[in-house]
Motif scaffolding. Sequence first.
Motif, short mmCIF file in Angstrom:
data_model
loop_
_atom_site.label_atom_id
_atom_site.label_comp_id
_atom_site.label_asym_id
_atom_site.label_seq_id
_atom_site.Cartn_x
_atom_site.Cartn_y
_atom_site.Cartn_z
N ALA A 244 0.81 -1.22 0.00
CA ALA A 244 0.00 0.00 0.00
C ALA A 244 0.84 1.28 0.00
O ALA A 244 0.56 2.20 -0.78
N PRO A 245 1.89 1.41 0.83
CA PRO A 245 2.68 2.64 0.80
C PRO A 245 3.34 2.89 -0.56
O PRO A 245 3.41 4.04 -1.01
N ALA A 246 3.80 1.85 -1.21
CA ALA A 246 4.43 2.00 -2.52
C ALA A 246 3.40 2.39 -3.57
O ALA A 246 3.69 3.20 -4.47
N ILE A 247 2.22 1.82 -3.47
CA ILE A 247 1.15 2.17 -4.41
C ILE A 247 0.73 3.62 -4.21
O ILE A 247 0.56 4.38 -5.18
N ASP A 248 0.59 4.03 -2.95
CA ASP A 248 0.25 5.42 -2.64
C ASP A 248 1.29 6.37 -3.22
O ASP A 248 0.96 7.42 -3.81
N GLU A 249 2.57 6.02 -3.05
CA GLU A 249 3.65 6.88 -3.56
C GLU A 249 3.57 7.01 -5.08
O GLU A 249 3.74 8.10 -5.63
N ALA A 250 3.32 5.88 -5.76
CA ALA A 250 3.25 5.91 -7.22
C ALA A 250 2.08 6.75 -7.70
O ALA A 250 2.20 7.53 -8.66
N TRP A 251 0.94 6.62 -7.05
CA TRP A 251 -0.25 7.38 -7.48
C TRP A 251 -0.05 8.87 -7.20
O TRP A 251 -0.40 9.72 -8.02
N SER A 252 0.56 9.20 -6.07
CA SER A 252 0.78 10.60 -5.71
C SER A 252 1.83 11.26 -6.60
O SER A 252 1.80 12.48 -6.81
N ALA A 253 2.74 10.47 -7.14
CA ALA A 253 3.84 11.02 -7.94
C ALA A 253 3.34 11.75 -9.17
O ALA A 253 4.03 12.64 -9.70
N TYR A 254 2.13 11.41 -9.62
CA TYR A 254 1.64 11.99 -10.88
C TYR A 254 0.46 12.94 -10.67
O TYR A 254 -0.32 13.17 -11.58
N GLU A 255 0.37 13.50 -9.48
CA GLU A 255 -0.64 14.53 -9.24
C GLU A 255 -0.23 15.86 -9.87
O GLU A 255 -1.08 16.66 -10.26
N ASN A 256 1.11 16.08 -10.00
CA ASN A 256 1.59 17.36 -10.51
C ASN A 256 2.54 17.20 -11.69
O ASN A 256 3.19 18.18 -12.09
N ARG A 271 -2.46 11.75 -15.55
CA ARG A 271 -2.34 12.50 -14.29
C ARG A 271 -3.31 11.89 -13.29
O ARG A 271 -4.37 11.36 -13.64
N THR A 272 -2.94 11.99 -12.01
CA THR A 272 -3.81 11.49 -10.94
C THR A 272 -4.71 12.60 -10.45
O THR A 272 -4.25 13.71 -10.15
N ARG A 273 -5.98 12.30 -10.38
CA ARG A 273 -6.98 13.23 -9.86
C ARG A 273 -7.96 12.46 -8.97
O ARG A 273 -8.59 11.50 -9.42
N GLY A 274 -8.05 12.87 -7.71
CA GLY A 274 -9.00 12.24 -6.81
C GLY A 274 -8.81 10.76 -6.66
O GLY A 274 -9.78 10.00 -6.51
N THR A 284 -9.30 7.56 -24.12
CA THR A 284 -9.28 7.92 -22.71
C THR A 284 -9.47 6.67 -21.86
O THR A 284 -10.45 5.93 -22.04
N VAL A 285 -8.53 6.44 -20.96
CA VAL A 285 -8.62 5.29 -20.05
C VAL A 285 -8.29 5.75 -18.65
O VAL A 285 -7.51 6.70 -18.46
N SER A 286 -8.87 5.11 -17.66
CA SER A 286 -8.68 5.51 -16.27
C SER A 286 -8.50 4.28 -15.38
O SER A 286 -9.05 3.21 -15.67
N PHE A 287 -7.75 4.49 -14.29
CA PHE A 287 -7.49 3.41 -13.36
C PHE A 287 -7.63 3.93 -11.93
O PHE A 287 -6.97 4.89 -11.54
N GLY A 288 -8.50 3.28 -11.16
CA GLY A 288 -8.56 3.57 -9.74
C GLY A 288 -7.32 3.04 -9.06
O GLY A 288 -6.62 2.16 -9.59
N LYS A 289 -7.02 3.57 -7.88
CA LYS A 289 -5.82 3.11 -7.17
C LYS A 289 -5.97 1.63 -6.84
O LYS A 289 -6.93 1.22 -6.20
N PRO A 290 -5.01 0.80 -7.25
CA PRO A 290 -5.13 -0.64 -7.00
C PRO A 290 -4.78 -1.01 -5.57
O PRO A 290 -4.09 -0.27 -4.86
N SER A 291 -5.26 -2.16 -5.16
CA SER A 291 -4.87 -2.74 -3.86
C SER A 291 -3.63 -3.58 -4.05
O SER A 291 -3.19 -3.86 -5.18
N THR A 292 -3.04 -4.02 -2.96
CA THR A 292 -1.91 -4.94 -3.04
C THR A 292 -2.30 -6.20 -3.82
O THR A 292 -1.54 -6.69 -4.66
#
Length: 392
Positions: A244-256, A271-274, A284-292
């Motif tokens: 989970a921490p690594a996934i969070d880091e990867a998703w947050s990396a592309y907010e900006n 880009r990550t939004r919400g 156009t394709v989208s991915f929710g934050k994945p689980s472990t």
Amino acid sequence: MITRRRLLGGLTAGAATTLGLTQAGRALGAPARPGASAPSAAGIPLHLVNRSGAFANSSVWVYLVGNDGTRQVHVTPDGELRPVALADNGPDGFTDYAIPLAASGTTTLRLPPMSGRIYTALGGKLKFKAVQDGNGKAALAYPAGWVSGDPNYGVVHDCAEFTFQNGGMYCNTTMVDMFSVPLAITLTGARQQTTGTLKDGARAAVFSAVRQAEGFDRLVIDDKRVIAPGHGLDSGLFAADHLAPAIDEAWSAYENKDLTVTTDAGTFTGRTRGGTLNFTGPRTVSFGKPSTRDVLFCDGTLAAPNDGVLGPVAAVLGAALNRSTLAGHAHQPTTDPAAFYQQRLTNHYAKAMHAATRDGKAYGFAFDDVGGFASYIEDPAPTEITLTLTPF
């Protein structure tokens, strides 16, 4: 490239989910190619070589099981393709599709056109149960070495996957579910290729590396096998939030900043939004934050349909998360193996498998073919195939 993800229906139709709660649904499949000639109905030679050094030929059995396109089948010792039948279950409730090795030397069988698995069982036979599937057809419940209640849990076993059809052979040594028996495949045809060969002492090295990795130690089951972390998660042997921490880091990396993913369909910019990673590009394709679990099984929010667009992007993201390259590499896929598995939170199981093979290739997770790092080979005109049990 045909991958073990391409035709999930190759064995799924009729695959049973009893006993070990498993399907034989991930064996390789290959669509027909224009101009491809059909393989001979007589099949090709399959050579079985026991160089394990731990088990004599008399203690090794092989099972050729799969699908011929319409039904579940198995191969007899004389190379005959027979349909699975409920009547094949013996007094103990299980079939006996075991093919013994020759008393010494190489065992040669005839491999008919089909899609399936070559199981090897060492020290004891496997128990395949013929059952009725949801469509009323006979099917097999396959071994699930990662399930403690499976009747095959105590037997040392493993498998390779193949599809032999449409004039070609497509095969791999797989560690997606577990690793137990060192296996190598040599495919001869238009050229000769080998994959899956482990370095000297690598089986013990895999067991040791996984046992020493933080959070992975319970995946090692005595000296029998190492269970893939996804199955370990489902069995309570691996933490459901480990990545989970690594996934969070990867998703947050592309907010900006932008993440670019290049596939055969073109380049996607995300880009990550919400909490959702949104891509524009060819579509156009989208991915929710994945689980472990999504990451380890390459499923859930990372499920990859065979659509040529969403599927390849999902595969690249899944591979990057398993290899711990997504947060630090804004252009994907990352193809330099020196960058893989460098973070503390990574797929240490897959890392150990790749470190163990002579060519650096392994099928440690379902998207390991991204970038060509899977232990997979194919040939459009195969003449013979050899499966070798390499030294323990």
